[in-house]
Design a protein around this motif. Structure first.
Motif, PDB file in Angstrom:
ATOM      1  N   ILE A   1       0.922  -1.633   0.158  1.00 20.06           N
ATOM      2  CA  ILE A   1       0.163   0.232   0.335  1.00 20.06           C
ATOM      3  C   ILE A   1       1.255   1.473  -0.417  1.00 20.06           C
ATOM      4  N   GLU A   2       0.900   2.240  -0.998  1.00 20.74           N
ATOM      5  CA  GLU A   2       1.589   2.615  -1.404  1.00 20.74           C
ATOM      6  C   GLU A   2       1.251   4.611   0.283  1.00 20.74           C
ATOM      7  N   VAL A   3       2.432   4.685   0.427  1.00 17.94           N
ATOM      8  CA  VAL A   3       2.075   5.397   1.656  1.00 17.94           C
ATOM      9  C   VAL A   3       3.027   7.389   1.176  1.00 17.94           C
ATOM     10  N   ALA A   4       3.925   6.942   0.536  1.00 22.71           N
ATOM     11  CA  ALA A   4       4.650   8.190   0.166  1.00 22.71           C
ATOM     12  C   ALA A   4       4.994   7.832  -1.480  1.00 22.71           C
ATOM     13  N   GLU A   5       5.058   8.925  -1.732  1.00 26.44           N
ATOM     14  CA  GLU A   5       5.957   9.388  -3.194  1.00 26.44           C
ATOM     15  C   GLU A   5       7.156   9.873  -3.286  1.00 26.44           C
ATOM     16  N   LYS A   6       8.121   9.510  -3.723  1.00 23.40           N
ATOM     17  CA  LYS A   6       9.369  10.416  -4.546  1.00 23.40           C
ATOM     18  C   LYS A   6       8.915  12.012  -5.167  1.00 23.40           C
ATOM     19  N   GLY A   7       9.564  13.228  -4.450  1.00 21.41           N
ATOM     20  CA  GLY A   7       9.532  14.459  -5.517  1.00 21.41           C
ATOM     21  C   GLY A   7      10.484  14.309  -6.568  1.00 21.41           C
ATOM     22  N   SER A   8      10.043  15.496  -7.833  1.00 19.30           N
ATOM     23  CA  SER A   8      10.658  16.098  -8.266  1.00 19.30           C
ATOM     24  C   SER A   8      11.378  17.068  -8.646  1.00 19.30           C
ATOM     25  N   ALA A   9      13.060  17.033  -9.263  1.00 14.74           N
ATOM     26  CA  ALA A   9      13.122  18.476  -9.198  1.00 14.74           C
ATOM     27  C   ALA A   9      14.173  18.250 -10.089  1.00 14.74           C
ATOM     28  N   GLY A  10      13.622  18.769 -11.712  1.00 13.11           N
ATOM     29  CA  GLY A  10      14.343  19.180 -12.990  1.00 13.11           C
ATOM     30  C   GLY A  10      15.273  19.962 -12.678  1.00 13.11           C
TER      31      GLY A  10
ATOM     32  N   GLY B   1      25.363  23.409 -24.897  1.00 14.08           N
ATOM     33  CA  GLY B   1      24.965  22.505 -24.770  1.00 14.08           C
ATOM     34  C   GLY B   1      23.835  22.806 -23.488  1.00 14.08           C
ATOM     35  N   THR B   2      22.620  21.943 -23.714  1.00 17.19           N
ATOM     36  CA  THR B   2      22.455  21.348 -21.913  1.00 17.19           C
ATOM     37  C   THR B   2      21.684  20.538 -22.375  1.00 17.19           C
ATOM     38  N   ILE B   3      21.769  19.892 -21.301  1.00 19.32           N
ATOM     39  CA  ILE B   3      21.404  18.714 -20.450  1.00 19.32           C
ATOM     40  C   ILE B   3      20.305  18.914 -19.485  1.00 19.32           C
ATOM     41  N   ASP B   4      18.427  18.452 -19.680  1.00 19.70           N
ATOM     42  CA  ASP B   4      17.482  18.320 -18.940  1.00 19.70           C
ATOM     43  C   ASP B   4      17.744  16.836 -17.675  1.00 19.70           C
ATOM     44  N   LEU B   5      17.900  17.032 -16.944  1.00 21.38           N
ATOM     45  CA  LEU B   5      18.082  15.419 -15.651  1.00 21.38           C
ATOM     46  C   LEU B   5      16.330  15.539 -15.057  1.00 21.38           C
ATOM     47  N   ASP B   6      15.839  14.629 -14.464  1.00 22.39           N
ATOM     48  CA  ASP B   6      14.780  14.101 -14.418  1.00 22.39           C
ATOM     49  C   ASP B   6      15.218  13.272 -12.856  1.00 22.39           C
ATOM     50  N   ILE B   7      15.245  14.108 -11.707  1.00 20.60           N
ATOM     51  CA  ILE B   7      16.012  14.296 -10.617  1.00 20.60           C
ATOM     52  C   ILE B   7      14.770  13.685 -10.077  1.00 20.60           C
TER      53      ILE B   7
ATOM     54  N   GLU C   1      26.342  25.661 -15.558  1.00 18.36           N
ATOM     55  CA  GLU C   1      25.510  26.331 -15.137  1.00 18.36           C
ATOM     56  C   GLU C   1      24.362  26.037 -14.616  1.00 18.36           C
ATOM     57  N   ILE C   2      23.323  25.231 -13.386  1.00 16.35           N
ATOM     58  CA  ILE C   2      21.960  25.200 -13.308  1.00 16.35           C
ATOM     59  C   ILE C   2      20.520  25.128 -13.059  1.00 16.35           C
ATOM     60  N   ARG C   3      19.782  25.812 -13.858  1.00 18.19           N
ATOM     61  CA  ARG C   3      18.977  26.390 -13.707  1.00 18.19           C
ATOM     62  C   ARG C   3      17.474  25.334 -13.555  1.00 18.19           C
ATOM     63  N   HIS C   4      16.907  25.697 -12.947  1.00 16.45           N
ATOM     64  CA  HIS C   4      15.462  24.827 -12.140  1.00 16.45           C
ATOM     65  C   HIS C   4      14.814  24.638 -13.017  1.00 16.45           C
ATOM     66  N   LEU C   5      13.654  23.234 -13.380  1.00 18.92           N
ATOM     67  CA  LEU C   5      12.628  23.359 -14.155  1.00 18.92           C
ATOM     68  C   LEU C   5      11.854  23.011 -13.151  1.00 18.92           C
ATOM     69  N   ARG C   6      10.297  22.147 -14.158  1.00 24.00           N
ATOM     70  CA  ARG C   6       9.229  21.785 -12.846  1.00 24.00           C
ATOM     71  C   ARG C   6       9.781  21.194 -11.827  1.00 24.00           C
ATOM     72  N   GLY C   7       9.475  21.125 -10.672  1.00 15.03           N
ATOM     73  CA  GLY C   7       9.321  20.012  -9.426  1.00 15.03           C
ATOM     74  C   GLY C   7       8.145  20.201  -8.507  1.00 15.03           C
TER      75      GLY C   7
END
Length: 461
Positions: A202-211, A319-325, A352-358
């Motif tokens: 039974i799922e009681v928690a889920e991880k967050g996202s910090a793109g 160049g850019t790299i998008d990360l799913d964190i 340079e670190i830029r914030h995406l949706r999270g």
């Protein structure tokens, strides 16, 4: 095109308690509400019409209040509410989504939107994720609305759009624009029911996202004379190599020990898994569950989108790299940035670190009356204990948790449904769910509803 198997004769629909839920599941699959992330996709209004027809007897009897909300043309959600007799009693929300992810027909041996019932299984995109539960939820709501006596508490079906693309046209929009429609005191949704050993998860928690987007600079030049220029493409490669070589350290939270106890029978292996220093060396011994164990024991960083250059004869300056964190409970944005700089090491000064949706990780305590009711229902119907787990991915339940509403990922899948089998079905080819799992989930939900909102007659079905 993949080779197709010879067609079987479609089975007669089940005649037992799950007959209505199975028939509704088939129709929801056939609605084909494919969400590819674009604003006009999904068109969940088709599934809403299916639900309206299914709920029509209860609506006509005046016992069920229904409202259709459209965040955009065709992006519809349905809210159906059975009101209780006691305003102080719990109001239980049943949160299901109507959209499904896209399909590659070449990977399927049957029509992914046929909803066929073959050898006790309903085939189709969304069968596991999560239309079988949406159908079970709607079935119990209709039964309760048609029962001769009103319940003490309330029951609300939240059948929403756009879960697969983040919920901006679904639960987020509803909470923002129509908060009164989604007013519940507790809720159950998806991401539960798989077997962890003899336990039902039974799922009681889920991880967050910090793109995050990593921006890497170079020095441009004509591609025919590369000497003296610095290609951002090379630097992207260096950063990727570093990301692949350095793994964030394990951080074992409060749910980890319960997962190990439920799933791992070997005492020596269990001891190694409980040691954050020895855990990673033990992961290859876990077989198909290793990916889940890795994901829920740390922050994960996955490069997903790479960009460098616009034309073939210019050395790219950028160049850019998008990360799913994906983050653990309690992880802040500042800590994510600090972790990235630590992983990049000496390369960090040129990135340079830029914030995406999270969004933050969310959790609900398993020490609540609703979770206790789920435990008792699972024990009665499946003769199995439960184990609280964290989901590696996200669901709409996090939105309710952010409002302070306890929410749990529910379901009871059959004994053969290990976590590995569940993950293969979610978003995979030849997705299908067995009727037995529908029956188990339906029977347990009736008990949960009876206990939480005082609807004893529905539990006796």
């Amino acid at each position: 095109m993949s080779e197709r198997v010879e067609p079987f004769e479609e089975e007669t629909a089940p005649t037992g308690p799950a007959a209505d839920a199975v028939a509704l599941l088939q129709e929801l699959i056939r609605a084909g509400c494919v969400n590819d992330g674009t604003p006009g996709s999904g068109q969940e209004i088709r599934a809403v019409r299916v639900l309206q027809r299914f709920l029509a007897p209860a609506i006509a009897a005046g016992r069920l209040e229904t409202h259709v909300f459209e965040a955009a043309p065709g992006r519809a959600s349905l809210v159906a509410r059975v009101r209780g007799t006691d305003d102080a009693a719990p109001v239980l929300g049943l949160l299901g989504h109507l959209d499904v992810v896209p399909v590659d027909p070449n990977g399927w041996t049957r029509n992914p939107f046929g909803g066929e019932l073959i050898d006790g299984e309903v085939w189709g995109r969304g069968a596991v994720d999560m239309l079988y539960l949406t159908a079970v939820f709607a079935t119990v709501v209709r039964e309760l609305a048609l029962a001769p006596e009103r319940p003490r508490g309330g029951l609300v079906l939240l059948a929403v759009a756009d879960e697969e693309a983040g919920g901006e046209h679904g639960i987020h929009w509803l909470v923002r624009e129509h908060p009164e429609a989604v007013r519940v005191t507790e809720a159950i949704s998806e991401s539960g029911g798989m077997r962890m050993g003899r336990h039902v998860a039974i799922e009681v928690a889920e991880k967050g996202s910090a793109g995050r987007r990593l921006v890497i600079h170079g020095k441009p030049g004509h591609a025919s004379i590369p000497y003296g220029a610095t290609s951002a493409a090379y630097r992207v490669g260096e950063v990727l190599q570093r990301l692949g070589e350095v793994m964030p350290a394990a951080e074992l939270g409060e749910l980890w020990d319960a997962f190990v106890a439920a799933r791992i029978d070997d005492p020596e292996l269990a001891e190694r898994l409980r040691d954050p220093v020895r855990l990673d060396a033990a992961l290859p011994l876990l077989g198909g569950i290793a990916g889940y164990a890795h994901a829920v024991s740390r922050v994960t960083i996955s490069p997903t989108v790479l960009r460098a250059g616009k034309t073939h004869n210019v050395i790219p300056p950028l160049g850019t790299i998008d990360l799913d964190i994906r983050t653990l409970p309690g992880t802040s944005d500042a800590e994510v940035d600090e972790l990235l700089r630590a992983v990049l090491g000496e390369l960090a000064s040129g990135v340079e670190i830029r914030h995406l949706r999270g969004w933050a990780a969310t959790s609900s305590s398993p020490d609540t009356p609703l979770y206790a009711a789920i435990e008792r229902a699972v024990a009665a119907v499946a003769a199995a204990p439960t184990v609280p787990i964290m989901a590696a991915g996200g669901s709409d339940a996090r939105v309710l948790r952010e409002l302070g509403i306890p929410a749990y990922g529910y379901g009871i899948l059959g004994p053969g449904w290990s976590y590995e089998r569940y993950r293969e079905g979610v978003h995979g080819n030849d997705e299908r769910i067995d009727v037995a799992s529908v029956e188990l989930s339906l029977a347990a939900l009736r008990r949960i509803v009876a206990e939480r909102i005082g609807a004893e007659r529905i539990a006796a079905r």
